[in-house]
Design an enzyme around this catalytic site. Sequence first.
Site, PDB file in Angstrom:
ATOM      1  N   GLY A 198       0.813  -1.207   0.000  1.00  0.00           N
ATOM      2  CA  GLY A 198       0.000   0.000   0.000  1.00  0.00           C
ATOM      3  C   GLY A 198       0.846   1.255   0.000  1.00  0.00           C
ATOM      4  CD  GLU A 254      15.901  -2.943 -12.655  1.00  0.00           C
ATOM      5  OE1 GLU A 254      16.381  -1.792 -12.839  1.00  0.00           O
ATOM      6  OE2 GLU A 254      16.092  -3.895 -13.429  1.00  0.00           O
ATOM      7  CB  VAL A 292       9.610   5.731 -10.682  1.00  0.00           C
ATOM      8  CG1 VAL A 292       9.027   7.114 -10.950  1.00  0.00           C
ATOM      9  CG2 VAL A 292       9.143   4.748 -11.752  1.00  0.00           C
ATOM     10  CB  SER A 305       5.479   3.501   0.816  1.00  0.00           C
ATOM     11  OG  SER A 305       4.923   2.915  -0.342  1.00  0.00           O
ATOM     12  NE  ARG A 306      10.610   1.188   4.645  1.00  0.00           N
ATOM     13  CZ  ARG A 306      10.216   0.619   5.771  1.00  0.00           C
ATOM     14  NH1 ARG A 306       9.999   1.373   6.838  1.00  0.00           N
ATOM     15  NH2 ARG A 306      10.048  -0.694   5.864  1.00  0.00           N
ATOM     16  CG  HIS A 345       3.717   1.155  -5.540  1.00  0.00           C
ATOM     17  ND1 HIS A 345       3.837   2.083  -4.538  1.00  0.00           N
ATOM     18  CD2 HIS A 345       4.291   0.018  -5.062  1.00  0.00           C
ATOM     19  CE1 HIS A 345       4.448   1.541  -3.500  1.00  0.00           C
ATOM     20  NE2 HIS A 345       4.741   0.295  -3.791  1.00  0.00           N
TER      21      HIS A 345
END
Length: 272
Positions: free
Chosen positions: A46, A163, A191, A201-202, A52
């Site tokens: 998530g 990657e 990306v 996400s972090r 993503h």
Amino acid sequence: MSSVYSMTPSAAPQKSSGPRVFKRLEDWQVCRSALQGSVGFVPTMGALHAGHGSLLERSVAENDYTVLSIYLNPTQFNSPKDLDCYPKTLERDLKMARDIGVDFVITPSYEQMYADGFRYQVDETRFSSELCGEHRPGHFTGVLTVVMKLLNIARADRAYFGEKDYQQYLLIRDMCEAFFMDLEIVPCATVREADGLAMSSRNENLDKAGRAKAGLLNNLIRSTLDDEQVSQALREAGFDVDYIVSREGRRSAAASLVCGDRVVRLLDNVAC
């Protein structure tokens, strides 16, 4: 609009204006059995971002159906605080899935994923103890175990991995080869933000000062400095460095920044 989806064995899945969201694995398994055509799969925890999104877009382009899983996996976290701080943005994630054209989203519970209480685990005995594994004991056991479960649940023809987490990608690729799993593991380029920071996400946990520094990690590992010089430069800039390692044509890095009451761990790697 996304909706929680339940179906009977006789119901044939159809393309719709938004992804069908499955909270119960039993319902998904009925749907999966009815699918005809190629299936691409993107497993995530998530807090989706453009990285993503690039995986999902590639899957949509290359397959008849795309499946996204959103499952925040506790068995790969070394610190309960780190798990608690992990961003949770389900409604935003579902909007991204809809906008990209994802067909199905799986959001299982811990009780479904670990009905055995994590009794059965997938261990790798060599590479998983190096790099990130050296600093996060047991991390890759949690990763490989949950990925094995999710791949078996999705029954995809292709699964897509970024990657940025290059060690993770290699371990998953090799696990699938070792266990004769009948799917293709597809690596996708990292990306990045405009300053070179790998999307993660972090990154949402970075404060203003931390975000201003974070791009330095990529800048330095791309430089002509050797590994020790890069480590020293990062420490001088306020990073806590886990490793900077160059081998087999790739420089890998992990370093953390303290942002208020949170420690934000950044990963990156580049060809060298």
